[in-house]
Design a protein around this motif. Structure first.
Motif, short mmCIF file in Angstrom:
data_model
loop_
_atom_site.label_atom_id
_atom_site.label_comp_id
_atom_site.label_asym_id
_atom_site.label_seq_id
_atom_site.Cartn_x
_atom_site.Cartn_y
_atom_site.Cartn_z
N GLU A 1 -2.63 -22.35 12.99
CA GLU A 1 -4.06 -22.47 13.37
C GLU A 1 -4.96 -21.70 12.38
N ASN A 2 -4.55 -20.49 12.05
CA ASN A 2 -5.40 -19.63 11.23
C ASN A 2 -5.64 -20.18 9.82
N TYR B 1 -9.77 -6.23 6.93
CA TYR B 1 -8.71 -6.07 7.94
C TYR B 1 -9.35 -6.03 9.32
N PRO C 1 -9.71 -8.71 10.95
CA PRO C 1 -10.72 -9.77 10.75
C PRO C 1 -11.13 -10.45 12.05
N HIS D 1 -8.76 -7.24 15.59
CA HIS D 1 -7.43 -6.83 16.06
C HIS D 1 -7.07 -7.63 17.33
N GLY D 2 -7.63 -8.84 17.43
CA GLY D 2 -7.33 -9.72 18.57
C GLY D 2 -8.27 -9.50 19.76
N HIS E 1 -4.97 5.24 2.35
CA HIS E 1 -5.97 6.09 3.02
C HIS E 1 -6.54 7.12 2.03
N ASN F 1 -9.70 1.85 3.29
CA ASN F 1 -10.26 2.84 4.22
C ASN F 1 -11.16 3.88 3.54
N PRO G 1 -5.62 -12.25 8.27
CA PRO G 1 -5.27 -12.13 9.70
C PRO G 1 -3.77 -12.00 9.89
N LYS H 1 0.84 -1.21 0.00
CA LYS H 1 0.00 0.00 0.00
C LYS H 1 0.87 1.25 0.00
N HIS I 1 -0.21 -19.65 15.97
CA HIS I 1 -1.38 -18.97 15.40
C HIS I 1 -1.35 -19.01 13.88
N1 LIG Z 1 -5.55 -1.04 5.29
C1 LIG Z 1 -5.43 -0.72 6.55
O1 LIG Z 1 -5.53 0.47 6.93
C2 LIG Z 1 -5.18 -1.80 7.55
C3 LIG Z 1 -5.36 -1.55 8.93
C4 LIG Z 1 -5.13 -2.59 9.81
C5 LIG Z 1 -4.75 -3.84 9.33
N2 LIG Z 1 -4.58 -4.06 8.00
C6 LIG Z 1 -4.16 -5.38 7.45
O2 LIG Z 1 -4.98 -6.40 8.03
C7 LIG Z 1 -4.16 -7.34 8.72
C8 LIG Z 1 -4.91 -7.89 9.91
O3 LIG Z 1 -5.32 -6.87 10.81
P1 LIG Z 1 -4.73 -6.73 12.28
O4 LIG Z 1 -3.41 -7.36 12.31
O5 LIG Z 1 -4.74 -5.35 12.68
O6 LIG Z 1 -5.81 -7.50 13.18
P2 LIG Z 1 -6.26 -9.02 13.30
O7 LIG Z 1 -5.65 -9.88 12.26
O8 LIG Z 1 -7.75 -8.99 13.46
O9 LIG Z 1 -5.67 -9.43 14.73
C9 LIG Z 1 -4.31 -9.59 14.96
C10 LIG Z 1 -4.12 -9.89 16.43
O10 LIG Z 1 -4.70 -11.15 16.75
C11 LIG Z 1 -3.72 -12.03 17.26
N3 LIG Z 1 -3.97 -13.38 16.71
C12 LIG Z 1 -3.75 -13.82 15.45
N4 LIG Z 1 -4.12 -15.10 15.32
C13 LIG Z 1 -4.60 -15.48 16.53
C14 LIG Z 1 -5.11 -16.71 17.03
N5 LIG Z 1 -5.23 -17.78 16.25
N6 LIG Z 1 -5.50 -16.75 18.34
C15 LIG Z 1 -5.41 -15.66 19.12
N7 LIG Z 1 -4.91 -14.48 18.72
C16 LIG Z 1 -4.51 -14.39 17.42
C17 LIG Z 1 -2.38 -11.48 16.81
O11 LIG Z 1 -1.37 -11.80 17.75
P3 LIG Z 1 -0.13 -12.80 17.39
O12 LIG Z 1 0.75 -12.12 16.40
O13 LIG Z 1 0.50 -12.99 18.72
O14 LIG Z 1 -0.74 -14.06 16.85
C18 LIG Z 1 -2.67 -9.99 16.80
O15 LIG Z 1 -2.53 -9.46 18.11
C19 LIG Z 1 -2.91 -6.52 9.08
O16 LIG Z 1 -1.80 -7.30 9.41
C20 LIG Z 1 -2.72 -5.72 7.80
O17 LIG Z 1 -2.12 -6.51 6.80
C21 LIG Z 1 -4.81 -3.05 7.11
#
Ligand SMILES: NC(=O)c1ccc[n+]([C@@H]2O[C@H](COP(=O)([O-])OP(=O)(O)OC[C@H]3O[C@@H](n4cnc5c(N)ncnc54)[C@H](OP(=O)(O)O)[C@@H]3O)[C@@H](O)[C@H]2O)c1
Length: 291
Positions: A242-243, A188, A190, A193-194, A111, A139, A232, A77, A239
């Protein structure tokens, strides 16, 4: 190895519906480790960004994996400071170097700020020149005026809109606005954010017991069946494994309906536009440094 699903973007390009997000994976070395781990398990889609400061780690992992380039889908991006006719073209050429790639599968405008129209025009040129196979936005779900402004001038319609999306926020309005262009929702946050409240919703615990899966796997499976592209983030090898193990079971239509009831259109990230702009501007200096 589980059999993952693919979807076709509105320009005919195929994308693995599931990928690894690397937002907040700290630095190139940790990112390289996480991406190598994921690729070994069968992941074929990585989502990064200039502002994650880890594109070099992604590129290094892809190179070292030995997997044919065409099997891996890479999204990155552009930051708003990189938007503008001429400017965006050069920014993507630098991105290609950081990623050590000849082409990028998909590039998004991160953005809806600054000269996003100029940025889009350059993305269309990069797409025509084959340097970027698909182009999209991110966004654009909170300000539909900006979305309309872009769609009015776009010659190539966005392949995806990457937005916050989870069972509490299914992005119905955005889906309705983009459906006629076949622009897909890329989710995102998904798993919120945990967020433990989301992950521990009783419906997910019930279904996890039924299918002998974890609550997170139920949520990720819901995304797949809902038609989202889902990315994710994890840097934890347990993880990451698992995912990915979500392609060997299926939620029933009734279960999908039950999960839908959780939708309250809640956002984890929601601030007034002026504050949002300030948060984004806070990254500008570091983005310029990670050149
Ligand atoms: N376009 C945008 O503005 C934007 C904004 C935010 C995110 N994104 C993209 O979307 C992706 C995902 O969003 P995100 O990282 O913010 O949130 P997310 O994937 O919803 O959640 C990530 C969090 O969940 C934990 N997690 C992952 N797998 C898990 C599992 N099986 N069990 C328990 N906890 C788990 C991770 O910790 P661990 O690492 O310890 O597993 C991390 O703390 C980002 O990496 C990025 O590529 C884009």
């Amino acid at each position: 190895m589980t059999q993952q699903t693919y979807v076709t973007l509105n320009n005919g390009v195929k994308i693995p519906q599931f990928g690894l997000g690397v937002f907040l994976v700290d630095g190139d070395n940790n990112t390289e480790d996480a991406v190598i781990e994921a690729l070994k398990l069968g992941y074929r889609h990585i989502d990064t960004a200039h502002a994650y400061f880890n594109e070099r780690g992604v590129g290094e992992a892809i190179k070292k994996s030995g997997i044919p380039r065409e099997e891996i889908f890479v999204t990155s991006k552009l930051w708003p400071t990189e938007y503008g006719e001429g400017l965006t073209y050069k920014a993507v050429e630098k991105m290609l170097k950081r990623l050590q790639l000849d082409y990028i599968d998909m590039v998004l405008l991160h953005h809806p700020m600054r000269d996003f129209i100029g940025g889009w025009k350059d993305l269309e040129k990069l797409n025509a020149d084959g340097k970027v196979k698909a182009i999209g936005i991110s966004n654009f779900d909170k300000d539909f005026n900006k979305l309309d402004e872009l769609l009015k001038v776009a010659k190539v319609m966005p392949a995806v809109c990457q937005s916050e999306c989870h069972p509490y926020q299914t992005q119905q309005k955005l889906r309705n606005a983009l459906g006629k262009y076949n622009t897909l929702i890329e989710a995102y946050y998904p798993i919120g954010h945990g967020d433990k409240n989301l992950i521990n919703e009783p419906i997910f615990t019930k279904l996890a017991q039924k299918y002998n899966k974890t609550n997170v796997q139920i949520i990720l499976r819901w995304h797949i069946q809902y038609g989202n592209i889902v990315i994710p983030k994890s840097s934890n090898p347990v993880h990451i494994k698992e995912n990915f193990e979500i392609f060997d079971f299926e939620l029933s239509p009734e279960e999908m309906e039950e999960i839908k009831k959780l939708d309250t259109a809640k956002y984890y990230f929601l601030v007034p536009f002026a504050e949002y702009e300030k948060i984004i501007d806070g990254y500008n200096e570091n983005v310029a440094k990670y050149d």
